[in-house]
Motif scaffolding. Structure first.
Motif, PDB file in Angstrom:
ATOM      1  N   PRO A  98       3.542  -2.568  -6.759  1.00 45.75           N
ATOM      2  CA  PRO A  98       3.276  -4.560  -6.965  1.00 45.75           C
ATOM      3  C   PRO A  98       2.539  -4.249  -7.954  1.00 45.75           C
ATOM      4  CG  PRO A  98       4.378  -3.852  -4.361  1.00 45.75           C
ATOM      5  CD  PRO A  98       3.800  -2.354  -5.535  1.00 45.75           C
ATOM      6  N   SER A  99       1.764  -4.007  -8.038  1.00 44.70           N
ATOM      7  CA  SER A  99       0.238  -4.106  -8.532  1.00 44.70           C
ATOM      8  C   SER A  99      -0.771  -2.803  -8.688  1.00 44.70           C
ATOM      9  CB  SER A  99      -0.554  -5.243  -7.855  1.00 44.70           C
ATOM     10  OG  SER A  99      -1.801  -4.896  -8.040  1.00 44.70           O
ATOM     11  N   LEU A 100      -1.379  -2.465  -9.983  1.00 47.84           N
ATOM     12  CA  LEU A 100      -2.048  -1.784  -9.979  1.00 47.84           C
ATOM     13  C   LEU A 100      -4.206  -2.369  -9.770  1.00 47.84           C
ATOM     14  CD1 LEU A 100      -0.550  -0.942 -13.008  1.00 47.84           C
ATOM     15  CD2 LEU A 100      -0.706   1.055 -10.808  1.00 47.84           C
ATOM     16  N   SER A 101      -3.875  -3.917  -9.619  1.00 52.10           N
ATOM     17  CA  SER A 101      -5.120  -4.050  -9.449  1.00 52.10           C
ATOM     18  C   SER A 101      -5.602  -4.184  -7.640  1.00 52.10           C
ATOM     19  CB  SER A 101      -5.794  -5.666  -9.818  1.00 52.10           C
ATOM     20  OG  SER A 101      -4.444  -5.975  -8.843  1.00 52.10           O
ATOM     21  N   ILE A 102      -5.245  -3.895  -6.714  1.00 55.99           N
ATOM     22  CA  ILE A 102      -5.104  -3.180  -4.867  1.00 55.99           C
ATOM     23  C   ILE A 102      -5.033  -2.536  -5.023  1.00 55.99           C
ATOM     24  CG2 ILE A 102      -4.089  -4.366  -3.034  1.00 55.99           C
ATOM     25  CD1 ILE A 102      -2.718  -6.381  -4.535  1.00 55.99           C
ATOM     26  N   PHE A 105      -2.348   0.628  -2.845  1.00 56.88           N
ATOM     27  CA  PHE A 105      -1.911   1.203  -4.111  1.00 56.88           C
ATOM     28  C   PHE A 105      -1.826   1.802  -5.582  1.00 56.88           C
ATOM     29  CE2 PHE A 105       0.042  -3.479  -3.875  1.00 56.88           C
ATOM     30  CZ  PHE A 105       1.106  -2.994  -2.773  1.00 56.88           C
ATOM     31  N   ILE A 106      -3.512   2.062  -5.448  1.00 56.05           N
ATOM     32  CA  ILE A 106      -4.154   2.906  -6.201  1.00 56.05           C
ATOM     33  C   ILE A 106      -4.024   4.612  -5.136  1.00 56.05           C
ATOM     34  CG2 ILE A 106      -6.114   3.610  -6.635  1.00 56.05           C
ATOM     35  CD1 ILE A 106      -6.714   0.474  -8.006  1.00 56.05           C
ATOM     36  N   GLU A 107      -4.532   4.337  -4.138  1.00 56.14           N
ATOM     37  CA  GLU A 107      -4.926   5.132  -3.396  1.00 56.14           C
ATOM     38  C   GLU A 107      -3.585   6.257  -2.684  1.00 56.14           C
ATOM     39  OE1 GLU A 107      -7.182   5.505   0.300  1.00 56.14           O
ATOM     40  OE2 GLU A 107      -8.343   3.974  -0.823  1.00 56.14           O
ATOM     41  N   VAL A 108      -1.734   5.166  -2.970  1.00 56.07           N
ATOM     42  CA  VAL A 108      -1.025   6.241  -2.427  1.00 56.07           C
ATOM     43  C   VAL A 108      -0.715   6.926  -3.817  1.00 56.07           C
ATOM     44  CG1 VAL A 108       1.539   5.435  -2.471  1.00 56.07           C
ATOM     45  CG2 VAL A 108       0.139   4.714  -1.414  1.00 56.07           C
ATOM     46  N   VAL A 109      -0.979   6.160  -4.939  1.00 55.98           N
ATOM     47  CA  VAL A 109      -0.346   6.590  -6.544  1.00 55.98           C
ATOM     48  C   VAL A 109      -1.199   7.850  -6.092  1.00 55.98           C
ATOM     49  CG1 VAL A 109      -0.404   6.651  -9.244  1.00 55.98           C
ATOM     50  CG2 VAL A 109       0.334   4.019  -7.373  1.00 55.98           C
ATOM     51  N   HIS A 110      -2.464   7.987  -6.121  1.00 61.81           N
ATOM     52  CA  HIS A 110      -2.996   8.767  -6.559  1.00 61.81           C
ATOM     53  C   HIS A 110      -2.833  10.068  -5.452  1.00 61.81           C
ATOM     54  CE1 HIS A 110      -7.369  11.106  -5.734  1.00 61.81           C
ATOM     55  NE2 HIS A 110      -6.664  11.967  -6.453  1.00 61.81           N
ATOM     56  N   GLY A 111      -2.055  10.068  -4.755  1.00 57.86           N
ATOM     57  CA  GLY A 111      -1.274  10.981  -3.797  1.00 57.86           C
ATOM     58  C   GLY A 111      -0.624  11.282  -4.455  1.00 57.86           C
ATOM     59  N   THR A 314     -22.298  -5.062   6.981  1.00 53.58           N
ATOM     60  CA  THR A 314     -22.556  -5.806   7.960  1.00 53.58           C
ATOM     61  C   THR A 314     -21.713  -7.221   8.561  1.00 53.58           C
ATOM     62  OG1 THR A 314     -24.592  -4.390   7.361  1.00 53.58           O
ATOM     63  CG2 THR A 314     -25.253  -5.990   8.706  1.00 53.58           C
ATOM     64  N   PRO A 315     -21.204  -6.891  10.291  1.00 56.99           N
ATOM     65  CA  PRO A 315     -21.237  -5.592  10.490  1.00 56.99           C
ATOM     66  C   PRO A 315     -20.027  -5.111  10.094  1.00 56.99           C
ATOM     67  CG  PRO A 315     -19.969  -7.828  11.513  1.00 56.99           C
ATOM     68  CD  PRO A 315     -21.101  -8.664  10.581  1.00 56.99           C
ATOM     69  N   ARG A 316     -19.965  -3.774   9.952  1.00 56.40           N
ATOM     70  CA  ARG A 316     -18.504  -2.960   9.675  1.00 56.40           C
ATOM     71  C   ARG A 316     -17.837  -3.628  10.440  1.00 56.40           C
ATOM     72  NH1 ARG A 316     -18.743   2.906  11.646  1.00 56.40           N
ATOM     73  NH2 ARG A 316     -19.161   2.136  14.270  1.00 56.40           N
ATOM     74  N   LEU A 317     -16.689  -3.211   9.672  1.00 59.58           N
ATOM     75  CA  LEU A 317     -15.304  -3.711   9.910  1.00 59.58           C
ATOM     76  C   LEU A 317     -14.692  -3.037  10.126  1.00 59.58           C
ATOM     77  CD1 LEU A 317     -13.365  -6.283   8.884  1.00 59.58           C
ATOM     78  CD2 LEU A 317     -12.140  -4.241   6.908  1.00 59.58           C
ATOM     79  N   THR A 318     -13.472  -4.418  11.991  1.00 61.15           N
ATOM     80  CA  THR A 318     -12.517  -3.285  12.666  1.00 61.15           C
ATOM     81  C   THR A 318     -11.154  -3.698  11.949  1.00 61.15           C
ATOM     82  OG1 THR A 318     -13.685  -4.287  14.657  1.00 61.15           O
ATOM     83  CG2 THR A 318     -11.161  -3.597  14.664  1.00 61.15           C
ATOM     84  N   THR A 319     -10.288  -2.640  11.611  1.00 57.11           N
ATOM     85  CA  THR A 319      -9.602  -3.328  10.804  1.00 57.11           C
ATOM     86  C   THR A 319      -8.689  -1.663  11.184  1.00 57.11           C
ATOM     87  OG1 THR A 319      -8.875  -1.906   8.325  1.00 57.11           O
ATOM     88  CG2 THR A 319     -10.210  -0.516   9.045  1.00 57.11           C
ATOM     89  N   VAL A 320      -7.208  -2.182  11.033  1.00 61.15           N
ATOM     90  CA  VAL A 320      -5.872  -1.017  10.806  1.00 61.15           C
ATOM     91  C   VAL A 320      -5.970  -0.050   9.502  1.00 61.15           C
ATOM     92  CG1 VAL A 320      -3.879  -0.641  11.503  1.00 61.15           C
ATOM     93  CG2 VAL A 320      -4.728  -2.621  12.530  1.00 61.15           C
ATOM     94  N   VAL A 321      -6.698   1.383  10.146  1.00 56.44           N
ATOM     95  CA  VAL A 321      -5.806   2.038   9.225  1.00 56.44           C
ATOM     96  C   VAL A 321      -4.992   2.910   8.652  1.00 56.44           C
ATOM     97  CG1 VAL A 321      -7.126   4.202   8.661  1.00 56.44           C
ATOM     98  CG2 VAL A 321      -8.334   2.927   9.318  1.00 56.44           C
ATOM     99  N   VAL A 322      -4.415   2.181   7.123  1.00 56.01           N
ATOM    100  CA  VAL A 322      -3.168   3.219   7.360  1.00 56.01           C
ATOM    101  C   VAL A 322      -3.537   4.670   6.148  1.00 56.01           C
ATOM    102  CG1 VAL A 322      -0.568   2.771   5.908  1.00 56.01           C
ATOM    103  CG2 VAL A 322      -1.400   1.030   7.119  1.00 56.01           C
ATOM    104  N   PRO A 323      -3.340   5.225   6.718  1.00 57.32           N
ATOM    105  CA  PRO A 323      -3.213   7.004   5.486  1.00 57.32           C
ATOM    106  C   PRO A 323      -2.472   6.654   3.989  1.00 57.32           C
ATOM    107  CG  PRO A 323      -1.774   7.993   6.979  1.00 57.32           C
ATOM    108  CD  PRO A 323      -2.106   5.963   7.629  1.00 57.32           C
ATOM    109  N   ARG A 324      -3.157   5.673   3.211  1.00 58.50           N
ATOM    110  CA  ARG A 324      -2.293   5.377   2.131  1.00 58.50           C
ATOM    111  C   ARG A 324      -2.105   7.240   1.315  1.00 58.50           C
ATOM    112  NH1 ARG A 324      -5.708   2.351   3.211  1.00 58.50           N
ATOM    113  NH2 ARG A 324      -7.363   3.294   2.015  1.00 58.50           N
TER     114      ARG A 324
END
Length: 361
Positions: A98-102, A105-111, A314-324
């Motif tokens: 959908p986008s090459l600026s986000i 998708f860049i990390e998925v494409v790299h893999g 700061t503070p470090r971000l709580t997030t849901v990590v997806v292995p892109r």
């Protein structure tokens, strides 16, 4: 040629959907629909089909319409390269996102790129800007160059796109979203579960007034799926569940700042904000710091993706990590297995996710 392909209308899409299933199946697998098949279906000579596709003005309107109906019915993809190379397929695999600026998708494409290039294939990138009609146009274009396979994003496509890829007879992998049915193979995550995961965490921390904030959600239906998981989790807990704030602008730190401020202006009593991605959450945290809003004491902030940036805020971000990156690698490996004549152990892979709890919540 591309102008012709883009000219097929909704009526043809309906004809595709209602076409003879046995005729479609006849062309599945390694046997591609040929110009002779189209000629037979249309009741004309192959040379007439060729002229109708390459020089529409040289045939009558009536004949051209017959050819167009046959093309739509059979899912015919014209070869834009010659002879044996077209029948064998090139060592090129289009990847449509959908986008090459986000960064998602860049990390998925790299893999994908690293894995396919190591196997001797080249990646051709295409971006849809979250537009399914543009996706259809890109598919129409790239299939004519006889790629070895196609990797595309999501499970929602125009009927025309689905029909062409199913009758095409070469490997297809859909990424980012997990679900059923898929065109061929699928690697991704179940987005409603991802959204519910962050909502459960915020509820467990004792927050009751929790908003969801995003951008471009009228086009990015996967973000809407995460919101739906979030909403269902809050509703099940008996708290206010429909606090959704969003704009139609592209994702950025600045957009995160704006939707953050809009949310606070509309609901000053908000205790936590669940952002649709880490870029937005980062913009919110930076703006909170500038304004002296303490995170999480005054307001908790959660994200989605697992960008490395989140660990340096700061503070470090709580997030849901997806292995892109790993998602891209797995999609490429499924593709390679099929191209090497092997059957993958599974054609549908849940890449998984993990909640990374840090100081922002």
């Amino acid at each position: 040629m591309q102008q012709y392909l883009l000219r097929l209308n909704k009526e043809n899409s309906m004809a595709i959907e209602k076409s003879d299933v046995r005729e479609r199946r006849r062309h599945r697998g390694d046997q591609r629909v040929t110009i002779e098949d189209v000629a037979k279906q249309a009741g004309v000579a192959p040379i007439t089909v060729s002229r109708a596709l390459s020089s529409p003005g040289k045939v009558s309107v009536k004949l051209r319409e017959r050819v167009e109906r046959a093309v739509a019915l059979l899912g015919y993809v014209p070869n834009l390269i010659a002879g044996g190379l077209a029948s064998a397929g090139t060592r090129v695999i289009p990847v449509i996102v959908p986008s090459l600026s986000i960064l998602t998708f860049i990390e998925v494409v790299h893999g994908i790129q690293q894995t396919l290039e190591n196997a001797g294939y080249q990646v051709l990138l295409g971006s849809t800007d979250f537009d399914l009609d543009r996706e259809t146009s890109l598919i129409d274009s790239v299939l004519g160059y006889s790629p070895s396979g196609v990797i595309l994003t999501g499970l929602r496509h125009r009927d025309r796109t689905v029909n062409r890829l199913k009758t095409w007879g070469r490997p297809v992998v859909e990424i980012m979203e997990l679900g059923d049915p898929c065109i061929d193979m699928n690697v991704g995550v179940e987005n409603t579960q991802v959204g519910a995961c962050m909502a459960r965490h915020l509820l467990a921390q004792g927050y009751q007034r929790i908003a969801f904030a995003g951008v471009g959600m009228s086009r990015d239906y996967r973000a809407m799926q995460r919101y739906e998981g979030h909403r269902q989790e809050l509703a099940a807990a008996g708290v206010e569940s429909c606090l959704l704030f969003h704009t139609d602008e592209p994702s950025s730190y600045e957009a995160g700042k704006r939707v953050f401020l809009d949310t606070l202006a509309a609901r000053p009593d908000i205790e936590a904000i669940h952002f649709a991605n880490d870029n937005l959450a980062a913009g919110a945290i930076l703006e909170a710091n500038r304004r002296g809003i303490r995170v999480p004491e005054d307001l908790a902030i959660g994200g989605y993706l697992g960008l490395s940036l989140g660990e340096h805020l700061t503070p470090r971000l709580t997030t849901v990590v997806v292995p892109r990156f790993e998602m891209g690698v797995k999609a490429a490996k499924l593709m390679l297995e099929r191209l090497e004549g092997r059957s993958p152990a599974t054609s549908r892979v849940d890449i998984g996710y993990q909640l990374a709890v840090r100081e922002s919540t």
